[in-house]
Design an enzyme around this catalytic site. Structure first.
Site, PDB file in Angstrom:
ATOM      1  N   ASP A  77      -5.911  -7.569   1.978  1.00  0.00           N
ATOM      2  CA  ASP A  77      -5.866  -9.036   1.912  1.00  0.00           C
ATOM      3  C   ASP A  77      -6.864  -9.550   0.881  1.00  0.00           C
ATOM      4  OD1 ASP A  77      -4.040  -8.880   4.001  1.00  0.00           O
ATOM      5  OD2 ASP A  77      -5.616  -8.988   5.522  1.00  0.00           O
ATOM      6  N   THR A 129     -10.768  -3.225   7.461  1.00  0.00           N
ATOM      7  CA  THR A 129      -9.803  -4.249   7.885  1.00  0.00           C
ATOM      8  C   THR A 129      -9.775  -5.395   6.869  1.00  0.00           C
ATOM      9  OG1 THR A 129     -10.487  -3.772  10.149  1.00  0.00           O
ATOM     10  CG2 THR A 129      -9.069  -5.690   9.830  1.00  0.00           C
ATOM     11  N   ASN A 161       0.878  -1.171   0.000  1.00  0.00           N
ATOM     12  CA  ASN A 161       0.000   0.000   0.000  1.00  0.00           C
ATOM     13  C   ASN A 161       0.916   1.221   0.000  1.00  0.00           C
ATOM     14  OD1 ASN A 161       0.862   0.387   2.651  1.00  0.00           O
ATOM     15  ND2 ASN A 161      -1.016  -0.395   3.574  1.00  0.00           N
TER      16      ASN A 161
HETATM   17  O1  RIB Z   1      -4.742  -7.018   7.201  1.00  0.00           O
HETATM   18  C1  RIB Z   1      -5.601  -7.107   8.308  1.00  0.00           C
HETATM   19  C2  RIB Z   1      -5.033  -8.048   9.323  1.00  0.00           C
HETATM   20  O2  RIB Z   1      -3.838  -7.496   9.848  1.00  0.00           O
HETATM   21  C3  RIB Z   1      -5.912  -8.292  10.521  1.00  0.00           C
HETATM   22  O3  RIB Z   1      -6.816  -9.350  10.332  1.00  0.00           O
HETATM   23  C4  RIB Z   1      -4.905  -8.505  11.647  1.00  0.00           C
HETATM   24  O4  RIB Z   1      -4.927  -9.778  12.193  1.00  0.00           O
HETATM   25  C5  RIB Z   1      -3.535  -8.156  11.047  1.00  0.00           C
HETATM   26  O5  RIB Z   1      -2.833  -9.273  10.708  1.00  0.00           O
END
Ligand code: RIB
Length: 304
Positions: free
Chosen positions: A252, A248, A187
């Site tokens: 990912d 959050t 990022n």
């Molecule tokens: O990218 C988000 C994640 O970063 C969260 O789920 C936390 O556990 C950290 O690893």
């Protein structure tokens, strides 16, 4: 369509998610509105994302036996993600993360206690050489032990398997492996830490990363979308606007979906569009791994 085969070596954390009306300033106490244990960890979130996006996923990870890992296994069972390569170690605690989520902006702050994630050994990775060798892509982050990451990259290179690195959270391991990485996906903050001195100009940082030996750089730029620079040229894929409730795990979501699409043979542009739509949908729901949309939902959303 070819089924994507992805190996994710990465972390599992149980996230203690605290919703707050605003993120506290130094020394400030804030009343939160909700507390929840959620399955998280960058590796696990990316493995769940790739699985939900349609890939065959091998997830190599390590957890403790302290009960903290339970919410993760509940989710894996619900979504059907195989757990055979999640190693259990009763001598160490499961990784945990404390996450504050701003109810208004959906932004977050995270503290990770990595526990078992830092105990994955090179031997344990080597025992899974065949699984890595039989994958289209090895997807890595930087939340597990240095030795596990170095070993996994070595195996992938020996077998001609593509390596995608999400350099999160930033650590200097990135400098040991960047020349062997096919695609790096920082990022903006991570781009600045890997290639400092550009005053936040991530286009210049991307050029530096190419100079370090990585041929494809994707910088994820939150709700603005993602930027590519590398052997395929230079372009931006804008993100579709959504009403975010919790960002959050958005990175990912992006990485898991990107690798799935690339391993299926999609072009870089199409894979980035798919990943961007997948990540946009994920932020409309609370939590990290549990917020990953299905492939069908993503394809519908892309038509809107
Ligand atoms: O990218 C988000 C994640 O970063 C969260 O789920 C936390 O556990 C950290 O690893």
């Amino acid at each position: 369509m070819k089924k994507a085969k992805i190996t994710v070596l990465g972390s599992y954390n149980t996230d203690l998610t605290l919703n707050v009306p605003h993120l506290p300033a130094d020394g400030e106490t804030v009343f939160g509105t909700q507390m929840k244990y959620n399955p998280g960890g960058k590796g696990s979130n990316q493995a769940v994302a790739a699985h939900r996006a349609g890939a065959d996923v091998t997830f190599i990870a390590k957890v403790g036996c302290d009960g903290m890992e339970k919410v993760g296994f509940e989710l894996y069972e619900k979504v059907g993600l195989p757990t055979d390569n999640i190693i259990r170690d009763e001598t160490v605690s499961t990784g945990v993360a404390a996450i504050e989520v701003d109810n208004v902006t959906a932004q977050n702050r995270i503290i990770v206690i990595p526990g078992a994630n830092m105990r994955i050994t090179a031997d344990e990775v080597r025992e899974r050489e065949e699984l890595i060798a039989n994958s289209d892509i090895l997807l890595l982050q930087l939340e597990t032990s240095r030795e596990s990451i170095l070993e996994a990259v070595k195996i992938a290179k020996a077998h001609g398997v593509k390596v995608v690195l999400n350099p999160a959270p930033f650590s200097d391991v990135v400098f040991d492996i960047i020349k062997d990485v096919d695609i790096i996906t920082p990022n903006e903050t991570e781009a600045d830490l890997i290639a400092p001195g550009h005053d936040g100009n991530f286009q210049w940082a991307a050029s530096d990363m190419i100079g370090m030996g990585c041929n494809n750089v994707i910088v994820t730029v939150g709700k603005q979308g993602s930027y590519y620079k590398g052997v395929k040229g230079e372009f931006v894929i804008p993100a579709k606007p959504v009403k975010a409730v919790d960002t959050t795990g958005a990175g990912d979501a992006y990485n898991g979906a990107l690798c799935t699409a690339l391993a299926e043979g999609k072009s870089m542009v199409d894979a980035m569009k798919f990943a961007s739509a997948f990540a946009s949908l994920s932020v409309t729901r609370p939590g990290a791994a549990s917020s990953m949309p299905s492939r069908e939902e993503t394809e519908e959303f892309m038509k809107e």
